[in-house]
Design an enzyme around this catalytic site. Structure first.
Site, PDB file in Angstrom:
ATOM      1  N   TYR A  69      17.459 -52.371   0.291  1.00 13.39           N
ATOM      2  CA  TYR A  69      18.968 -51.333   0.332  1.00 13.39           C
ATOM      3  C   TYR A  69      19.829 -52.436  -0.434  1.00 13.39           C
ATOM      4  O   TYR A  69      20.677 -52.235  -1.594  1.00 13.39           O
ATOM      5  CB  TYR A  69      20.344 -50.221   0.579  1.00 13.39           C
ATOM      6  CG  TYR A  69      19.405 -49.375   1.140  1.00 13.39           C
ATOM      7  CD1 TYR A  69      18.248 -49.327   0.669  1.00 13.39           C
ATOM      8  CD2 TYR A  69      19.898 -48.625   2.576  1.00 13.39           C
ATOM      9  CE1 TYR A  69      17.914 -47.765   1.250  1.00 13.39           C
ATOM     10  CE2 TYR A  69      19.269 -47.621   2.965  1.00 13.39           C
ATOM     11  CZ  TYR A  69      18.083 -47.130   1.881  1.00 13.39           C
ATOM     12  OH  TYR A  69      17.349 -46.069   2.179  1.00 13.39           O
ATOM     13  N   GLN A 180      11.905 -40.159   8.815  1.00 15.66           N
ATOM     14  CA  GLN A 180      12.638 -40.314   8.233  1.00 15.66           C
ATOM     15  C   GLN A 180      12.216 -39.376   7.203  1.00 15.66           C
ATOM     16  O   GLN A 180      11.983 -40.398   6.299  1.00 15.66           O
ATOM     17  CB  GLN A 180      13.858 -41.054   8.272  1.00 15.66           C
ATOM     18  CG  GLN A 180      15.305 -40.700   7.296  1.00 15.66           C
ATOM     19  CD  GLN A 180      15.985 -42.077   7.124  1.00 15.66           C
ATOM     20  OE1 GLN A 180      16.156 -42.378   6.085  1.00 15.66           O
ATOM     21  NE2 GLN A 180      16.420 -42.487   8.098  1.00 15.66           N
ATOM     22  N   GLU A 270      34.710 -34.088   5.954  1.00 17.98           N
ATOM     23  CA  GLU A 270      33.576 -32.803   5.977  1.00 17.98           C
ATOM     24  C   GLU A 270      32.378 -32.690   7.142  1.00 17.98           C
ATOM     25  O   GLU A 270      31.561 -32.158   7.405  1.00 17.98           O
ATOM     26  CB  GLU A 270      33.677 -32.033   4.945  1.00 17.98           C
ATOM     27  CG  GLU A 270      34.559 -31.419   4.881  1.00 17.98           C
ATOM     28  CD  GLU A 270      34.670 -31.419   2.988  1.00 17.98           C
ATOM     29  OE1 GLU A 270      35.615 -31.327   2.188  1.00 17.98           O
ATOM     30  OE2 GLU A 270      33.280 -31.146   2.406  1.00 17.98           O
TER      31      GLU A 270
END
Ligand SMILES: *[C@@H]1O[C@H](CO)[C@@H](O)[C@H](O)[C@H]1NC(C)=O
Ligand SMILES: *[C@@H]1O[C@H](CO)[C@@H](O)[C@H](O)[C@H]1NC(C)=O
Ligand SMILES: *[C@@H]1O[C@H](CO)[C@@H](O)[C@H](O)[C@H]1NC(C)=O
Length: 318
Positions: A69, A180, A270
């Site tokens: 990344y 994952q 949220e």
């Protein structure tokens, strides 16, 4: 199989945030992974730093990153700026798959330098070495040796199908904590063909974790279906929750940790607010029966992560 309810614990109550965790098998005892973290895939250092800072300000205590990344510097900066002590947050990173032992060691050391940390909580092999069994096992053992120096509290894998997980388990001398994978509503009936299914992982004591939980990287309109689609929003109305919250709750209610990615504070809040409601058995079943959105068809290798297991198959999804 361990029940999720039995493995949850409240961590960091002092921070005011009640963060359910899932217990992972670490190198020396259990390690508590927060059920919700902030993902940073596709974020450069600047964006990752801002997103992680905002998330940690809201009470998140888990950041998920990876060498590929290229945002370790930004993630590390956000962690330092949080002012939290090292034992108050959890960091996951991933070393690129396919490196030999010495290159793996070098990449792992560099990851800590860039993050500015002396250890990560969880380090994963990002995808299985494309060269097959010997390469997969060599890289896993290199990761283990490094972790045993105190550089990672737990180690695991990502994108590993059943065969590749078995190769790792055959040589592992420490627990394989976690696998994952892309997993979200729409994929439950497709589990078996993918071969890195949750039941198999858990039968081996390997916690199954979801990325792309909201199908965010999926092509339109799939990328919105788990946020504004009819199924999740109609169920959400019953609980006064958004579609995204229903989609994430479906995962965490099964004991699957998630790392939804957003820099938007409202969405961050949220995505974090999943633990004051419980989906009924009927709603869970309806969500599990959904066949859309399917796994990312953006590139064939990724869509089929585990539908075929050929030596030399190149895993390009990062
Ligand atoms: C990081 O990404 C953001 C958003 O895409 C962009 O505006 C910014 O220029 C990028 N920064 C660097 C240093 O590449
Ligand atoms: C390991 O990989 C690195 C980087 O590709 C390479 O330079 C090195 O020669 C390799 N080492 C061995 C022992 O093959
Ligand atoms: C519904 O959720 C919103 C946002 O969390 C909250 O402000 C509101 O009070 C809730 N309404 C009810 C009836 O609980």
């Amino acid at each position: 199989m361990t029940l999720f309810a039995a493995t949850t614990a409240l961590l960091f109550a002092a921070a005011g945030a009640h963060l359910p965790t899932r217990s992972l098998r670490g190198l020396s005892g259990d390690v508590l992974l927060p059920m919700v973290g902030i993902g940073t895939w596709q974020y450069n250092s600047t964006v990752a730093e801002a997103a992680v800072s905002t998330a940690f300000g809201l009470g998140y205590r888990h950041a998920d990153t990876a060498v590929v990344y290229k945002n370790h510097l930004g993630v590390g900066a956000a962690l330092r700026k949080s002012g939290l002590s090292r034992d108050q947050y959890f960091v996951t990173s991933k070393v690129p798959g396919g490196l030999n032992a010495s290159a793996t060691r070098a990449a792992l050391d560099q990851a800590l330098v860039d993050l500015g940390l002396d250890h990560v909580d969880l380090m994963l092999v990002h995808w299985p070495a494309p060269d097959g069994k010997a390469a997969v096992q060599e890289q896993w053992l290199a990761l283990e040796r490094w972790a045993k120096l105190g550089k990672a509290r737990a180690v695991g894998v990502s994108h590993h199908c059943k065969t590749q997980l078995d190769w790792v388990l055959e040589v592992a001398t420490v627990p394989v904590a976690l696998n994952q994978n892309q997993y979200h509503i729409g994929m439950a009936l497709d589990m078996q063909p993918r071969l890195h299914d949750k039941a198999y992982c858990e039968s081996k004591g390997v916690v199954y974790m979801s990325y792309s939980s909201l199908c965010g990287p999926c092509p339109a309109p799939d990328n919105m279906e788990l946020v504004t689609g009819n199924l999740v929003t109609s169920i959400g109305k019953k609980y006064n929750k958004t579609g995204a919250q229903v989609s994430l709750r479906w995962l965490v209610q099964q004991g699957i940790p998630v790392i939804p990615k957003t820099g938007n504070p409202t969405h961050l809040q949220e995505n974090f607010d999943l633990f004051d409601f419980e989906l009924s058995g009927k709603d869970m079943k309806a969500l599990s029966r959904a066949v859309t959105p399917a796994g990312t068809p953006q590139n064939p290798d990724d869509a089929q992560d585990c539908a075929f297991e050929q030596p030399g198959l190149h895993f390009v999804h990062v």
